[in-house]
Design a protein around this motif. Structure first.
Motif, PDB file in Angstrom:
ATOM      1  N   GLU A 249      -0.272   4.743  -3.030  1.00 38.72           N
ATOM      2  CA  GLU A 249      -1.042   5.912  -2.826  1.00 38.72           C
ATOM      3  C   GLU A 249      -0.128   6.906  -2.532  1.00 38.72           C
ATOM      4  O   GLU A 249      -0.468   8.213  -3.077  1.00 38.72           O
ATOM      5  CB  GLU A 249      -1.967   5.952  -1.931  1.00 38.72           C
ATOM      6  CG  GLU A 249      -3.326   6.703  -2.261  1.00 38.72           C
ATOM      7  CD  GLU A 249      -4.594   6.432  -1.564  1.00 38.72           C
ATOM      8  OE1 GLU A 249      -4.729   5.414  -0.711  1.00 38.72           O
ATOM      9  OE2 GLU A 249      -5.536   7.383  -1.543  1.00 38.72           O
TER      10      GLU A 249
ATOM     11  N   GLN B  58      -8.722   3.655 -10.637  1.00 43.25           N
ATOM     12  CA  GLN B  58      -9.039   3.262  -9.507  1.00 43.25           C
ATOM     13  C   GLN B  58      -8.663   1.542  -9.448  1.00 43.25           C
ATOM     14  O   GLN B  58      -8.537   1.177  -8.307  1.00 43.25           O
ATOM     15  CB  GLN B  58     -10.468   3.063  -9.211  1.00 43.25           C
ATOM     16  CG  GLN B  58     -11.256   2.729 -10.497  1.00 43.25           C
ATOM     17  CD  GLN B  58     -11.748   3.650 -11.520  1.00 43.25           C
ATOM     18  OE1 GLN B  58     -10.943   4.784 -11.860  1.00 43.25           O
ATOM     19  NE2 GLN B  58     -12.739   3.552 -12.014  1.00 43.25           N
TER      20      GLN B  58
ATOM     21  N   ARG C  41       0.737  -1.103   0.008  1.00 42.36           N
ATOM     22  CA  ARG C  41      -0.118  -0.004   0.106  1.00 42.36           C
ATOM     23  C   ARG C  41       0.959   1.283   0.047  1.00 42.36           C
ATOM     24  O   ARG C  41       0.613   2.526   0.709  1.00 42.36           O
ATOM     25  CB  ARG C  41      -0.882  -0.061   1.113  1.00 42.36           C
ATOM     26  CG  ARG C  41      -1.835  -1.109   1.168  1.00 42.36           C
ATOM     27  CD  ARG C  41      -2.714  -1.261   2.324  1.00 42.36           C
ATOM     28  NE  ARG C  41      -3.767  -1.853   2.103  1.00 42.36           N
ATOM     29  CZ  ARG C  41      -4.808  -2.207   3.096  1.00 42.36           C
ATOM     30  NH1 ARG C  41      -4.817  -1.818   4.353  1.00 42.36           N
ATOM     31  NH2 ARG C  41      -5.787  -3.055   2.991  1.00 42.36           N
TER      32      ARG C  41
ATOM     33  N   LEU D  63      -5.884   0.718  -6.853  1.00 41.55           N
ATOM     34  CA  LEU D  63      -6.152   0.916  -5.221  1.00 41.55           C
ATOM     35  C   LEU D  63      -7.244   0.187  -4.785  1.00 41.55           C
ATOM     36  O   LEU D  63      -7.435  -0.210  -3.634  1.00 41.55           O
ATOM     37  CB  LEU D  63      -6.473   2.520  -5.045  1.00 41.55           C
ATOM     38  CG  LEU D  63      -5.429   3.429  -5.640  1.00 41.55           C
ATOM     39  CD1 LEU D  63      -5.995   5.095  -5.645  1.00 41.55           C
ATOM     40  CD2 LEU D  63      -4.039   3.371  -4.766  1.00 41.55           C
TER      41      LEU D  63
END
Lengths: 409, 301
Positions: A216, A388, A213, A391
């Motif tokens: 982002e 999108q 992660r 994510l």
């Protein structure tokens, strides 16, 4: 540019310092060394230069025959090591059973009418033994025609081919067969190892970033294009470093074991092939690495990537399926199409170029199409990084991949 | 100039309208609350503000215009989905992410060192990130958010996974940043944290703006239907304009009927000659407003 460089240097540094990379770098040459070492020991008693002799069960080189037709009256002395006449069938078969000879031929009394020869062997190698009965077939020709040596020569060697090309340019290396054979295979192999290695590295790198992660945070610091470019070049360099280390250690190992690739001796690759090869190589790597990065952007983890990876690798496999056509008929329409279509072009054009002179406009057009495709794919994939998909961690589907490629996700 | 100006942004994913004509402005030097229940569209709004997603319609101005590479270096972002490189050392990880925000190598190293010391992580700098506890990783995330001294800080759920001591430290840090003139957008559904820290807020539900304005104004807007009364003696059983009377410790809560104002009740009690110790218009907590708004699904024009 500064951030691209930052991404690039970070990727190179992180991977080169990672334990798994160092282990892979060392283990591959080590395995090579072990194989060479074992081969060396195995060959100590049988110094055959042919590696295939290790793969095929060893057989005595002597072959036996009995001639019921009475044609073979004379066996030249120089064939004494490889062929042995037997007075009767039983003693020949006995010799075969005891392993003195590898094959025993029985020439039928009505050979001249029927051409019938029976073959006996402990093991039959279909590829080697059924196609010809050398040296027995040569002995028959020799004995039938030894009074007419000129006729014998024509029968044994019907074609004394002299090839004249009427193309404007001379073919590379005067139809150097080794070149036409090894260069395309070598390039395809190099492409496979490099693209599968580096692009898979890229794929796993991106999926790891998604799983960690970090993506982002990265996306709010660098643009997707900067990130993509940095990663593609960085991991490409890492792949290249790996290949160079492996190649150097391979050459070193060959030197060490006292062997050389006899097949490659005397092969001089012309500079035009090298220049175009480097260009196609860079463009091809960019295209496939960007596609792999696109898969990385879409799949939630590495396991789900295999389906899409196959789709991307497929254009690399197609030229390999047609490789004999590309080598033997390099100017056919299908060869032309494959060498211009950007996804098959990097490999196919190199194969053609090694086999025949290719007009400059085709070489240039192929490079231009590859460059445009590379730019287009890098831009599309950069868009996918923003999407999108990156994510959300949704499961991979071909539909999503194609939609994302079309910029609609 | 507003730090953030969101004008009528909308974003749809498949059949779901994630954000529906959302507008608000964030002023420089304030702590702004971006509130909403789970799945309300907060994170999507933030991603649109940060140019990670493109809106289907509407526009965003950030630090006085469209997002640029330069502006990315002036923004600190703590995403809801936290993450760090797991297989490299904390120091390498922080330095890399700091340099991606435009810091020079020496500057990044000095700032990272200073912040690791402040967050008690300095002794762990040579450890791989995956060897750190969850709380330590959370603090490392905050370092990444603030290390480049950003003008605008956007933090999504800043207090999750933090113990009370670290929660207090983060609160102090946010106030400190605000006092230095930084703009902070705090995205959360922990209402008491918002009440404590935020100057203004917007509340989003089902992708739409439900509440927007100063915290004190909003509370006042939702007040007036209850008053707290502490009389010296007992209250009469019936008071005109009061629908229900509840006991509350030493006093009473009077629930007012529609159209009745607190002033009318006070006038009535005074005219009846009831001696009062305390008379207070009850301001609802943000939690109560939140529940009321979210369950009634009213929309602010």
């Amino acid at each position: 540019m500064n951030k691209t460089w930052l991404v690039l240097s970070h990727e190179v540094e992180t991977i080169v310092r990672s334990r798994s990379f160092i282990i892979t770098l060392i283990v591959v040459p080590l395995v090579g060394f072990i194989i060479l070492f074992v081969v060396g020991i195995l060959q100590r008693n049988n110094p055959s230069p042919d590696v295939t002799s290790l793969l095929i069960p060893e057989r005595p080189s002597l072959k036996g025959f009995i001639d019921h037709s009475g044609i073979i009256q004379d066996v030249p002395e120089q064939l004494g090591d490889i062929v042995q006449a037997y007075p009767d069938q039983e003693s020949g078969l006995q010799a075969l059973r005891e392993g003195e000879i590898s094959v025993f031929y029985v020439i039928s009394p009505d050979y001249l009418q029927t051409g019938k020869i029976e073959m006996y062997a402990q093991q039959i190698n279909l590829l080697e033994d059924t196609g010809s009965a050398y040296p027995v077939d040569w002995l028959i020709e020799y004995n039938l025609l030894k009074d007419q040596p000129q006729l014998l020569d024509r029968v044994v060697q019907p074609l004394n081919l002299s090839v004249e090309f009427i193309a404007a340019e001379k073919p590379p290396s005067n139809q150097n067969e080794m070149l036409t054979f090894f260069v395309p295979y070598g390039i395809t192999l190099f492409f496979y190892i490099f693209i599968l290695g580096s692009a898979s590295l890229l794929l796993s790198n991106i999926t790891t970033e998604k799983q960690n992660r970090v993506m982002e945070i990265l996306l709010t610091s660098v643009t997707p294009t900067q990130m993509m470019t940095g990663k593609i070049i960085g991991l490409g360099l890492v792949g290249l470093l790996q290949m160079v280390v492996w190649l150097v250690s391979a050459l070193f190992l060959l030197q060490f074991s006292g062997r050389t690739f006899t097949a490659l001796q005397g092969v001089e690759i012309p500079p035009t092939i090298v220049v175009w090869g480097v260009l196609y190589f860079i463009l091809g790597y960019t295209i496939f690495a960007a596609l792999m990065a696109g898969i990385g952007a879409l799949v939630p983890n590495l396991r789900e990537a295999s389906q899409a990876t196959f789709l991307v690798i497929l254009p690399l496999i197609i030229p390999l399926m047609f490789i004999s056509l590309l080598i033997n008929r390099p100017d056919s329409t299908i060869a032309l199409i494959m060498s211009l279509f950007p996804l098959t072009s990097p490999v196919a054009m190199m194969t053609r170029l090694a086999a025949t002179p290719v007009p400059f406009w085709q070489l240039g057009l192929a490079a231009l199409l590859q460059a445009l495709t590379a730019i287009l794919i890098v831009r599309l994939v950069s868009g996918m990084f923003r999407a999108q998909n990156l994510l959300s961690g949704q499961p991979f589907s071909l539909k999503v991949f194609l939609r994302a490629l079309a910029g609609r996700a | 100039m507003s730090s953030i100006k969101v004008n009528q942004i909308s974003k749809r994913f498949g059949n779901q309208q994630a954000v529906d004509r959302v507008s608000f402005e964030v002023e420089p030097g304030e702590i702004f609350g971006l509130l909403g229940p789970n799945g309300a569209g907060k994170t999507t709004s933030i991603r649109i503000i940060l140019d990670i997603f493109k809106p289907d319609s509407g526009e965003v101005e950030i630090l006085g215009g469209k997002m640029t590479d330069e502006k990315k270096n002036q923004i600190g972002y703590l995403p809801e989905e936290r993450g760090l490189y797991q297989d490299i050392t904390l120091e390498v990880c922080l330095n890399y992410l700091a340099r991606l925000k435009g810091l020079k190598p020496a500057e990044a190293a000095a700032r990272v060192e200073q912040m690791m010391k402040r967050f008690d992580l300095y002794d762990h700098r040579k450890k791989k990130v995956k060897e750190l506890s969850k709380g330590m990783q959370q603090k490392a995330q905050l370092i990444i958010t603030l290390v480049h001294d950003p003008q605008l800080v956007i933090i999504d759920e800043p207090f999750s996974a933090l113990d009370p001591v670290n929660t207090q430290m983060v609160k102090d840090l946010l106030r400190e940043e605000r006092d230095k003139g930084k703009t902070i957008v705090m995205c959360t559904h922990q209402m008491h944290q918002v009440e404590e820290l935020c100057d203004r807020l917007v509340l989003i539900n089902h992708g739409k703006v439900m509440l927007y304005g100063k915290l004190s104004d909003i509370r006042r807007q939702y007040s007036g239907q209850e008053v707290i009364v502490h009389p010296l003696n007992e209250l009469p059983a019936q008071i005109p304009g009061v629908s229900r009377i509840d006991r509350d410790n030493s006093g009473y809560i009077l629930h007012l009927a529609d159209q009745t104002t607190p002033q009318a009740i006070l006038k009535n009690l005074v005219e009846q000659g009831i001696p009062l110790e305390r008379f207070e218009v009850a301001l609802p907590t943000l939690d109560e407003i939140f529940i009321q708004v979210v369950t009634s699904r009213g929309e602010v024009s």
